[in-house]
Design a protein around this motif. Structure first.
Motif, PDB file in Angstrom:
ATOM      1  N   PHE A 103      -3.748  -4.530  10.605  1.00 47.65           N
ATOM      2  CA  PHE A 103      -3.252  -3.351   9.902  1.00 47.65           C
ATOM      3  C   PHE A 103      -3.882  -3.246   8.518  1.00 47.65           C
ATOM      4  O   PHE A 103      -4.369  -4.228   7.960  1.00 47.65           O
ATOM      5  N   GLU A 107       0.189  -1.269   5.099  1.00 52.12           N
ATOM      6  CA  GLU A 107       1.011  -1.286   6.311  1.00 52.12           C
ATOM      7  C   GLU A 107       1.560  -2.693   6.560  1.00 52.12           C
ATOM      8  O   GLU A 107       2.739  -2.854   6.895  1.00 52.12           O
ATOM      9  N   LEU A 122       4.757   1.479  13.292  1.00 48.89           N
ATOM     10  CA  LEU A 122       3.355   1.590  12.896  1.00 48.89           C
ATOM     11  C   LEU A 122       2.429   1.385  14.095  1.00 48.89           C
ATOM     12  O   LEU A 122       1.452   2.118  14.265  1.00 48.89           O
ATOM     13  N   LYS A 126      -0.192   4.185  15.360  1.00 52.96           N
ATOM     14  CA  LYS A 126      -1.616   3.865  15.309  1.00 52.96           C
ATOM     15  C   LYS A 126      -2.242   3.930  16.710  1.00 52.96           C
ATOM     16  O   LYS A 126      -3.327   4.484  16.879  1.00 52.96           O
ATOM     17  N   ARG A 145      -4.773   4.516   7.892  1.00 54.63           N
ATOM     18  CA  ARG A 145      -3.447   4.092   7.457  1.00 54.63           C
ATOM     19  C   ARG A 145      -2.408   5.121   7.863  1.00 54.63           C
ATOM     20  O   ARG A 145      -2.614   6.321   7.749  1.00 54.63           O
ATOM     21  N   ILE A 146      -1.270   4.626   8.326  1.00 55.33           N
ATOM     22  CA  ILE A 146      -0.103   5.459   8.606  1.00 55.33           C
ATOM     23  C   ILE A 146       0.860   5.275   7.434  1.00 55.33           C
ATOM     24  O   ILE A 146       1.069   4.160   6.980  1.00 55.33           O
ATOM     25  N   CYS A 147       1.432   6.351   6.950  1.00 60.39           N
ATOM     26  CA  CYS A 147       2.340   6.300   5.800  1.00 60.39           C
ATOM     27  C   CYS A 147       3.762   6.644   6.241  1.00 60.39           C
ATOM     28  O   CYS A 147       4.187   7.792   6.126  1.00 60.39           O
ATOM     29  N   PRO A 148       4.522   5.677   6.744  1.00 59.54           N
ATOM     30  CA  PRO A 148       5.867   5.996   7.231  1.00 59.54           C
ATOM     31  C   PRO A 148       6.836   6.391   6.130  1.00 59.54           C
ATOM     32  O   PRO A 148       7.858   6.985   6.403  1.00 59.54           O
ATOM     33  N   TYR A 170      -3.192   9.166   5.185  1.00 57.34           N
ATOM     34  CA  TYR A 170      -3.533   8.454   6.406  1.00 57.34           C
ATOM     35  C   TYR A 170      -4.499   9.285   7.244  1.00 57.34           C
ATOM     36  O   TYR A 170      -4.610  10.480   7.087  1.00 57.34           O
TER      37      TYR A 170
END
Length: 182
Positions: A103, A107, A122, A126, A145-148, A170
């Motif tokens: 990651f 993350e 995540l 992804k 990148r995932i931005c939760p 992201y």
């Protein structure tokens, strides 16, 4: 053995044969049957499905797209005119080293702070994205990148929350993508 010997059924059977456990073969078959139902509903032929160089199946000469996933007791299928990616995960005993190794650093820090549920959130987001791209794990998980933290609750339905992720930094601010969690 009772499945047809043509088109995409051959690919499904080949994939099923690679699974060691009967339960995994059944989930794989379930995903294939979901797709078969979707194609029949949309008057499409199962024989027109081919795979790209990375193994992602698609319908030849069509804008209609689909994606499959299976885990635990479930199989899911997303479909429509346009790119689609879906992932479903059941989880027990998450290996947090995966987040450290694969990651984005931010993350991985979120996984350290919030634990197993954040890891699964995540991972599924992804994996859904890389499935849209059609390159599988040849698309490095740490390259986007995932931005939760920017998720907002949309609706509460029968005890389940539906979330939407607004685009931010992201996936290189690529506005083609909209993520939803169930």
């Amino acid at each position: 053995s009772k499945l047809p010997d043509y088109g995409y059924w051959n690919l499904r059977k080949e994939r099923m044969s690679k699974y060691r456990f009967q339960e995994d073969k059944i989930r794989n078959l379930g995903a294939g049957l979901l797709l078969w139902h979707v194609l029949q509903k949309n008057r499409m032929d199962y024989c027109t499905i081919v795979s790209n160089a990375y193994g992602k199946p698609f319908i030849r000469n069509s804008e209609f797209q689909f994606n499959l996933s299976h885990s635990g007791d479930y199989a899911v299928c997303s479909y429509g005119n346009g790119e689609s990616g879906i992932d479903i995960e059941s989880y027990n005993n998450v290996d947090f080293e995966i987040a450290e190794r694969f990651f984005d650093k931010r993350e991985a820090q979120l996984v350290k702070e919030y634990g197993e549920k954040m890891f699964v959130r995540l991972w599924t987001l992804k994996e859904s994205f890389i499935k849209v791209e059609g390159k599988g794990l040849n698309y490095p998980l740490n390259s986007f990148r995932i931005c939760p933290s920017i998720m907002r609750k949309l609706e509460h339905i029968n005890g389940t929350y539906l979330f939407s992720v607004a685009n931010d930094s992201y996936v290189e601010s690529d506005e083609r993508f909209h993520f939803t969690e169930f």
